[in-house]
Scaffold this motif. Structure first.
Motif, PDB file in Angstrom:
ATOM      1  N   ALA A   3       0.824  -1.206   0.000  1.00 47.62           N
ATOM      2  CA  ALA A   3       0.000   0.000   0.000  1.00 47.62           C
ATOM      3  C   ALA A   3       0.857   1.254   0.000  1.00 47.62           C
ATOM      4  O   ALA A   3       0.464   2.283  -0.540  1.00 47.62           O
ATOM      5  CB  ALA A   3      -0.928  -0.003   1.205  1.00 47.62           C
ATOM      6  N   MET A   4       2.040   1.193   0.571  1.00 45.47           N
ATOM      7  CA  MET A   4       2.915   2.357   0.635  1.00 45.47           C
ATOM      8  C   MET A   4       3.831   2.477  -0.567  1.00 45.47           C
ATOM      9  O   MET A   4       4.514   3.478  -0.735  1.00 45.47           O
ATOM     10  CB  MET A   4       3.762   2.286   1.907  1.00 45.47           C
ATOM     11  CG  MET A   4       2.959   2.536   3.157  1.00 45.47           C
ATOM     12  SD  MET A   4       4.013   2.683   4.597  1.00 45.47           S
ATOM     13  CE  MET A   4       4.654   1.024   4.745  1.00 45.47           C
ATOM     14  N   PRO A   9       8.289   9.415  -1.014  1.00 45.75           N
ATOM     15  CA  PRO A   9       9.108   9.110   0.161  1.00 45.75           C
ATOM     16  C   PRO A   9       8.894  10.041   1.345  1.00 45.75           C
ATOM     17  O   PRO A   9       9.130   9.663   2.471  1.00 45.75           O
ATOM     18  CB  PRO A   9      10.540   9.205  -0.359  1.00 45.75           C
ATOM     19  CG  PRO A   9      10.455   9.988  -1.610  1.00 45.75           C
ATOM     20  CD  PRO A   9       9.084   9.791  -2.164  1.00 45.75           C
ATOM     21  N   ALA A  10       8.420  11.272   1.100  1.00 47.28           N
ATOM     22  CA  ALA A  10       8.265  12.235   2.192  1.00 47.28           C
ATOM     23  C   ALA A  10       6.827  12.370   2.683  1.00 47.28           C
ATOM     24  O   ALA A  10       6.532  13.236   3.495  1.00 47.28           O
ATOM     25  CB  ALA A  10       8.792  13.587   1.746  1.00 47.28           C
ATOM     26  N   ASP A  55       5.430   8.109  10.624  1.00 44.42           N
ATOM     27  CA  ASP A  55       6.725   8.534  10.078  1.00 44.42           C
ATOM     28  C   ASP A  55       6.517   8.762   8.581  1.00 44.42           C
ATOM     29  O   ASP A  55       5.434   8.520   8.058  1.00 44.42           O
ATOM     30  CB  ASP A  55       7.796   7.473  10.331  1.00 44.42           C
ATOM     31  CG  ASP A  55       9.206   8.062  10.385  1.00 44.42           C
ATOM     32  OD1 ASP A  55       9.426   9.146   9.812  1.00 44.42           O
ATOM     33  OD2 ASP A  55      10.078   7.432  11.003  1.00 44.42           O
ATOM     34  N   VAL A  56       7.560   9.195   7.890  1.00 48.15           N
ATOM     35  CA  VAL A  56       7.454   9.364   6.443  1.00 48.15           C
ATOM     36  C   VAL A  56       7.444   7.981   5.785  1.00 48.15           C
ATOM     37  O   VAL A  56       7.981   7.011   6.327  1.00 48.15           O
ATOM     38  CB  VAL A  56       8.600  10.235   5.878  1.00 48.15           C
ATOM     39  CG1 VAL A  56       8.463  11.672   6.359  1.00 48.15           C
ATOM     40  CG2 VAL A  56       9.953   9.670   6.223  1.00 48.15           C
ATOM     41  N   ALA A  57       6.819   7.883   4.623  1.00 49.75           N
ATOM     42  CA  ALA A  57       6.593   6.594   3.962  1.00 49.75           C
ATOM     43  C   ALA A  57       7.886   5.823   3.727  1.00 49.75           C
ATOM     44  O   ALA A  57       7.949   4.612   3.969  1.00 49.75           O
ATOM     45  CB  ALA A  57       5.855   6.807   2.643  1.00 49.75           C
ATOM     46  N   GLN A  64       9.015  -1.189   9.022  1.00 48.26           N
ATOM     47  CA  GLN A  64       8.202  -2.398   8.956  1.00 48.26           C
ATOM     48  C   GLN A  64       9.088  -3.637   8.844  1.00 48.26           C
ATOM     49  O   GLN A  64       8.824  -4.655   9.484  1.00 48.26           O
ATOM     50  CB  GLN A  64       7.228  -2.352   7.782  1.00 48.26           C
ATOM     51  CG  GLN A  64       6.347  -3.584   7.750  1.00 48.26           C
ATOM     52  CD  GLN A  64       5.147  -3.418   6.844  1.00 48.26           C
ATOM     53  OE1 GLN A  64       5.034  -2.450   6.099  1.00 48.26           O
ATOM     54  NE2 GLN A  64       4.242  -4.363   6.932  1.00 48.26           N
ATOM     55  N   SER A  65      10.156  -3.551   8.088  1.00 41.28           N
ATOM     56  CA  SER A  65      11.090  -4.677   7.970  1.00 41.28           C
ATOM     57  C   SER A  65      11.750  -4.974   9.314  1.00 41.28           C
ATOM     58  O   SER A  65      11.907  -6.132   9.700  1.00 41.28           O
ATOM     59  CB  SER A  65      12.169  -4.374   6.934  1.00 41.28           C
ATOM     60  OG  SER A  65      11.592  -4.205   5.670  1.00 41.28           O
TER      61      SER A  65
END
Length: 90
Positions: A3-4, A9-10, A55-57, A64-65
Protein backbone atom coordinates in the motif's frame (compact mmCIF):
# COMPACT_ATOMS: atom_id res chain seq x y z
CA UNK A 1 4.31 -2.43 2.30
CA UNK A 2 2.40 -2.79 -0.97
CA UNK A 3 0.00 0.00 0.00
CA UNK A 4 2.91 2.36 0.63
CA UNK A 5 4.81 1.47 -2.54
CA UNK A 6 3.08 4.19 -4.56
CA UNK A 7 3.51 6.91 -1.95
CA UNK A 8 6.20 9.53 -2.25
CA UNK A 9 9.11 9.11 0.16
CA UNK A 10 8.26 12.24 2.19
CA UNK A 11 4.52 11.56 2.65
CA UNK A 12 3.67 11.14 6.36
CA UNK A 13 1.96 7.83 7.10
CA UNK A 14 0.52 6.25 10.24
CA UNK A 15 0.54 2.48 10.44
CA UNK A 16 -0.83 0.14 13.09
CA UNK A 17 1.22 -3.00 13.82
CA UNK A 18 -0.40 -5.97 15.58
CA UNK A 19 2.52 -7.69 17.24
CA UNK A 20 2.58 -11.45 17.63
CA UNK A 21 5.40 -11.94 20.13
CA UNK A 22 7.19 -8.68 20.92
CA UNK A 23 6.26 -6.38 23.76
CA UNK A 24 5.00 -3.05 22.32
CA UNK A 25 6.85 -0.96 24.94
CA UNK A 26 10.15 -2.71 24.22
CA UNK A 27 9.56 -2.41 20.49
CA UNK A 28 8.91 1.32 20.88
CA UNK A 29 12.23 1.74 22.70
CA UNK A 30 14.15 -0.30 20.11
CA UNK A 31 12.69 1.65 17.18
CA UNK A 32 13.37 5.11 18.64
CA UNK A 33 16.85 5.49 17.07
CA UNK A 34 15.45 4.59 13.63
CA UNK A 35 12.63 7.18 13.59
CA UNK A 36 12.87 10.36 11.54
CA UNK A 37 14.10 13.13 13.83
CA UNK A 38 11.20 15.52 13.30
CA UNK A 39 7.57 14.49 13.22
CA UNK A 40 7.88 10.75 13.83
CA UNK A 41 5.98 9.21 16.72
CA UNK A 42 5.22 5.82 18.26
CA UNK A 43 2.44 4.79 20.61
CA UNK A 44 2.54 1.46 22.41
CA UNK A 45 -0.68 -0.25 23.47
CA UNK A 46 0.47 -3.26 25.52
CA UNK A 47 -3.04 -4.49 26.37
CA UNK A 48 -3.74 -5.02 22.65
CA UNK A 49 -0.16 -5.93 21.66
CA UNK A 50 -0.32 -3.01 19.26
CA UNK A 51 2.23 -0.46 18.12
CA UNK A 52 1.18 2.67 16.21
CA UNK A 53 3.94 4.36 14.22
CA UNK A 54 3.81 7.66 12.34
CA UNK A 55 6.72 8.53 10.08
CA UNK A 56 7.45 9.36 6.44
CA UNK A 57 6.59 6.59 3.96
CA UNK A 58 10.18 5.80 2.98
CA UNK A 59 11.25 5.29 6.60
CA UNK A 60 8.06 3.46 7.56
CA UNK A 61 8.82 0.82 4.91
CA UNK A 62 12.21 0.30 6.55
CA UNK A 63 10.68 0.26 10.04
CA UNK A 64 8.20 -2.40 8.96
CA UNK A 65 11.09 -4.68 7.97
CA UNK A 66 12.74 -4.11 11.35
CA UNK A 67 9.47 -4.79 13.20
CA UNK A 68 8.97 -7.99 11.22
CA UNK A 69 12.46 -9.17 12.21
CA UNK A 70 12.07 -8.27 15.88
CA UNK A 71 8.57 -9.77 16.13
CA UNK A 72 9.55 -13.07 14.50
CA UNK A 73 9.81 -16.30 16.41
CA UNK A 74 13.18 -16.41 18.08
CA UNK A 75 15.10 -19.60 17.53
CA UNK A 76 16.55 -21.04 20.68
CA UNK A 77 20.16 -22.05 20.54
CA UNK A 78 22.22 -24.31 22.70
CA UNK A 79 25.94 -24.78 23.11
CA UNK A 80 27.49 -28.16 23.68
CA UNK A 81 31.11 -28.79 24.57
CA UNK A 82 32.54 -32.00 23.22
CA UNK A 83 35.66 -33.56 24.58
CA UNK A 84 38.00 -34.48 21.75
CA UNK A 85 40.14 -37.57 22.36
CA UNK A 86 42.01 -38.62 19.25
CA UNK A 87 41.64 -35.61 16.96
CA UNK A 88 43.44 -32.30 16.70
CA UNK A 89 40.92 -29.71 17.98
CA UNK A 90 41.74 -27.29 15.16
Amino acid sequence: QEAMAGLGPAIPVTQVFSLKRADPNQMKTMLQPFLTASGANTIALPANRTLIVTDVASNLRRLQSIIDLLDAEQLSTSIRFLKVKHVDPQ
